[in-house]
Design an enzyme around this catalytic site. Structure first.
Site, short mmCIF file in Angstrom:
data_model
loop_
_atom_site.label_atom_id
_atom_site.label_comp_id
_atom_site.label_asym_id
_atom_site.label_seq_id
_atom_site.Cartn_x
_atom_site.Cartn_y
_atom_site.Cartn_z
N ASP A 178 6.56 -3.34 9.40
CA ASP A 178 6.39 -4.30 8.30
C ASP A 178 6.00 -3.64 6.98
O ASP A 178 6.16 -4.24 5.92
CB ASP A 178 5.33 -5.35 8.68
CG ASP A 178 4.00 -4.72 9.11
OD1 ASP A 178 3.91 -3.48 9.12
OD2 ASP A 178 3.07 -5.47 9.44
N HIS A 179 5.49 -2.42 7.02
CA HIS A 179 5.02 -1.79 5.78
C HIS A 179 6.13 -1.02 5.07
O HIS A 179 6.41 -1.25 3.90
CB HIS A 179 3.87 -0.82 6.09
CG HIS A 179 2.54 -1.49 6.30
ND1 HIS A 179 2.30 -2.37 7.31
CD2 HIS A 179 1.38 -1.38 5.62
CE1 HIS A 179 1.05 -2.80 7.24
NE2 HIS A 179 0.46 -2.21 6.22
N ASP A 210 -4.86 -1.36 11.70
CA ASP A 210 -4.75 -1.93 10.36
C ASP A 210 -6.03 -2.70 10.09
O ASP A 210 -6.51 -3.43 10.95
CB ASP A 210 -3.54 -2.88 10.25
CG ASP A 210 -3.28 -3.22 8.80
OD1 ASP A 210 -2.39 -2.61 8.19
OD2 ASP A 210 -4.01 -4.08 8.26
N ARG A 219 -6.32 -7.23 -1.80
CA ARG A 219 -6.90 -6.03 -2.45
C ARG A 219 -6.32 -5.89 -3.85
O ARG A 219 -5.11 -6.01 -4.04
CB ARG A 219 -6.57 -4.77 -1.65
CG ARG A 219 -7.28 -4.77 -0.34
CD ARG A 219 -7.16 -3.47 0.42
NE ARG A 219 -8.06 -3.55 1.55
CZ ARG A 219 -7.81 -3.10 2.77
NH1 ARG A 219 -6.69 -2.47 3.02
NH2 ARG A 219 -8.70 -3.23 3.72
N SER A 236 -8.64 0.41 3.72
CA SER A 236 -7.71 0.44 4.85
C SER A 236 -8.23 1.25 6.03
O SER A 236 -9.23 1.96 5.94
CB SER A 236 -6.38 1.02 4.39
OG SER A 236 -6.35 2.40 4.64
N ARG A 253 -6.37 3.60 7.41
CA ARG A 253 -5.50 4.77 7.55
C ARG A 253 -6.29 6.04 7.86
O ARG A 253 -7.18 6.43 7.11
CB ARG A 253 -4.62 4.93 6.29
CG ARG A 253 -5.33 5.30 5.03
CD ARG A 253 -4.39 5.22 3.81
NE ARG A 253 -4.06 3.81 3.53
CZ ARG A 253 -4.08 3.27 2.32
NH1 ARG A 253 -4.35 4.00 1.25
NH2 ARG A 253 -3.79 1.99 2.15
#
Ligand code: MIC
Ligand code: SF4
Length: 641
Positions: free
Chosen positions: A64-65, A119, A379, A533, A535
């Site tokens: 989806d990203h 996520d 964000r 995030s 990440r």
């Protein structure tokens, strides 16, 4: 003593530890989710663990990203994820099927279960009473392999909702109000639990908007009860069999409590460049708007889209505004297409984007220089939109749609009658974009394109650590600063050497070069370092650049876990004022680092340049101490298996 919702689910899943806030516990994970920009790395790590088949009840991989395929890289990642998940027993949600959190809520989430996702907005699942937590890819890989998830037992904050929202005031305004009260660091170490008579007035998609954006509080997660509203949502998804009622005990105890009177709320907006810079739309005033973006995992449900379509119907988007809309899932888009709402949006002049994260993570639609962009996202960090000088305001879909028509930030209450949208009795269910994994003992070949590079692994902790303070940054540094993400960089999420050239560049363009020239060193930061995030690239890129320790006033939850997993020593100043005692380029030494870490107490660092000792703390559990000594989670797992 009665239990609240969070304690109930934790108790049911507890593997180790005692449930006293602040102590380390571990829990069993029922479901996992990954998305593609963290997933490639998570599956490389899963493979490195050598577990043939996932051991969770359900694991799903979403694309989806990175759906903007400007080169081969994203498509290579998609193929890698599709094949590796098929091989190891994970469901695969194809690109086009929607944003992970929206689809997980619609099709897979189960009240009372635990969900771990790579996520930070995984807490969206709290909207149906799941204990849904965001984590780094390595933690999710461990959970897929059947390992426990370790976390600090959170405090539980009760948000008591009174009354009912007025017309034109939205769930987004509730979470913006919570952010105004608690701030972007107010949720650290806490679960935010919603209770009170106002809860039953909110639909599941509204609840999910609130739990989603609880991530911006820094909270471990947010949760709503699972009640008759949850049941009707699951029924409409054809999943009533997944329903269980989960309510807090009548005498449940909470560590803190705040009350919000829904009927007194008005439309709110978070101003540039932090989600907690909240004021009323009225107070901010009629600023001219250049772009409006509606969608993201916060506000892209069928209900949100229908409100927007009703507002736009028969009107035209203001000539100075670019309006982009991304429906959250194929289910949502399909329903809008069938009932004519999509035609109303298109006819008003909206630019329809695919069901994906899109502009939320800077994948296209960067606004013009100095633009004002109104977004229904979660964000608004500086530069995240892809345009450094853009000013992003976070608003509800209602405020966004009305402002797209007027061309200025507009309180939607000025617009006339508020559209009334009923929750559908049946959603359009068609899971044909979700691919089931191959059966056990399959011979699926995992396809690895040239974009898939090995990830860096740390060495055991050295006894003496020396280096320069390579950079000194202020409070609230986000992972978007540490490891920026945009259309140019997201394709390289499986290529840490390349990504490291952009590490902390928004704070100091010379940082990567200086780190390399000095053979690594230290990062000095303020409070809430690493917010945002999940990440793990924000730890892996510094690791690649030779960062040995990060010394700050305080850390954000997921980032500190990612640093430890990578074997980077996270240190906090015992006395926050000592932040002033280190300047950039000062020589720092940690003598007897292994001994000091093993002892588990304070860690003395020497500022050799200034000739002073500074006391720092680690707050590591015994397990984390062993991980740091081993040089990260993978080394630790190998040593212990
Ligand atoms: C985000 O909203 O910042 C992201 C992109 O979804 C991240 C994950 C990532 O960096 O890939 C998140 O929230 O964890
Ligand atoms: Fe995607 Fe944005 Fe949600 Fe992150 S916050 S998962 S980028 S929609």
């Amino acid at each position: 003593m009665g239990l609240n919702l969070a304690q109930k689910i934790i108790k049911e899943h507890l593997i180790s530890g005692d449930m006293t806030p602040g102590s380390e516990i571990s829990i069993r994970i029922d479901q996992t989710l990954t998305q593609d920009s963290t997933g490639t790395m998570a599956y490389l790590e899963f493979e490195a663990m050598g577990v043939p088949r996932v051991k969770t009840k359900k694991s799903v991989a979403y694309i989806d990203h990175n759906t903007l395929q400007a080169g081969f890289e994203n498509a290579d990642d998609h193929k890698f994820i599709q094949t590796v998940t098929s091989k190891h027993g994970i469901y695969f949600s194809r690109p086009g099927n929607g944003i992970c959190h929206q689809v997980q809520l619609e099709r897979f989430g189960v009240p009372g279960m635990t969900l771990l996702g790579s996520d930070s907005h995984t807490p969206t699942g709290g909207g149906i009473g799941m204990l849904a937590i965001g984590a780094g890819g390595m933690d999710v890989a461990v959970a897929m392999g059947g390992g426990p998830y370790y976390l600090t037992m959170p405090k539980v904050v009760k948000v008591n909702l009174k009354g009912k929202l007025s017309p034109w005031v939205a769930a987004k305004d509730i979470i913006l109000e919570v952010l105004r009260i608690l701030t972007v660091k107010g949720g650290v170490g806490k679960v935010i639990e919603y209770a009170g008579e106002g809860v039953k007035t909110l639909t599941v998609p509204e609840r999910a908007t609130i739990t989603n954006m609880g991530a911006e509080l820094g909270a471990t997660t947010s949760i709503f009860p699972s009640d008759e509203v949850t049941l009707s949502f699951l029924k409409a998804q054809g999943r009533e069999a997944d329903y269980t009622e989960i309510l807090p005990d009548a005498d449940a105890r909470y560590d803190e409590e705040i009350t919000i009177d829904l009927s007194s709320l008005t439309p709110l907006a978070a101003q540039p460049h932090m989600p907690d810079r909240v004021d009323t739309v009225k107070n901010i005033g009629s600023i001219k708007v250049d772009q409006v973006a509606i969608g993201s995992c916060t506000n892209s449900s069928y209900m949100d889209m229908m409100k927007v379509a009703k507002i736009l119907k028969g009107k035209t988007v203001h000539p100075d505004v670019s309006l982009v809309i991304s429906p959250g899932s194929k289910q949502v888009l399909n329903m809008l297409a069938e009932n004519g709402a999509l035609a109303d949006m298109v006819s008003a002049g909206a630019r329809i984007l695919e069901s994906a994260c899109g502009p939320c993570i800077g994948m296209g639609q960067a606004p013009k220089t100095d633009a004002v962009s109104l977004r229904t996202f979660n964000r608004n960090f500086e530069g995240r939109s892809g345009t450094k000088s853009a000013r992003v305001y976070l608003v509800s879909p209602e405020t966004a749609a009305v402002s797209a028509l007027t061309g200025v930030l507009t309180d939607p209450r000025e617009f006339g009658d508020c559209p009334l949208i009923e929750m559908p009795e049946k959603f359009l269910v068609n899971d044909n974009m979700i691919i089931a994994p191959a059966p056990e003992n399959n011979d699926v070949e995992v396809v690895r394109g040239p974009n898939i590079k090995p990830f860096p692994i740390n060495k055991p902790l050295a006894d003496k650590i020396t280096g320069k303070a390579l950079i000194k940054v202020e409070d609230n540094i986000t992972t978007d600063h540490i490891m920026p993400s945009n259309a140019k960089l997201l394709p390289f999420r499986s290529n840490i050497p390349y990504l490291s050239e952009f590490c902390l560049v928004p704070c100091d363009p010379d940082f990567p070069k200086r780190a390399k020239e000095n053979g690594g060193g230290f990062i000095i930061g303020g409070s809430n370092y690493g917010q945002g995030s999940s990440r793990e690239h924000a730890a892996l890129a510094p690791l690649y650049l030779g960062i040995k320790a990060v010394i700050v006033k305080s850390f954000a939850r997921i980032h500190v876990a990612n640093l430890i997993n990578s074997g980077i020593l996270p240190l906090t100043f015992k006395n926050p004022e000592d932040y002033d005692k280190i300047d950039r380029d000062d020589e720092i030494t940690i003598e007897n680092a292994t001994g000091q870490v093993k002892a588990g107490g304070d860690i003395i660092i020497k500022n050799v340049t200034k000739g002073i000792d500074i006391v720092t703390e680690t707050m590591l559990s015994d397990r984390q101490i062993d991980m740091i000594l081993a040089g990260g989670l993978l080394n630790y797992t190998r040593e212990n298996s």
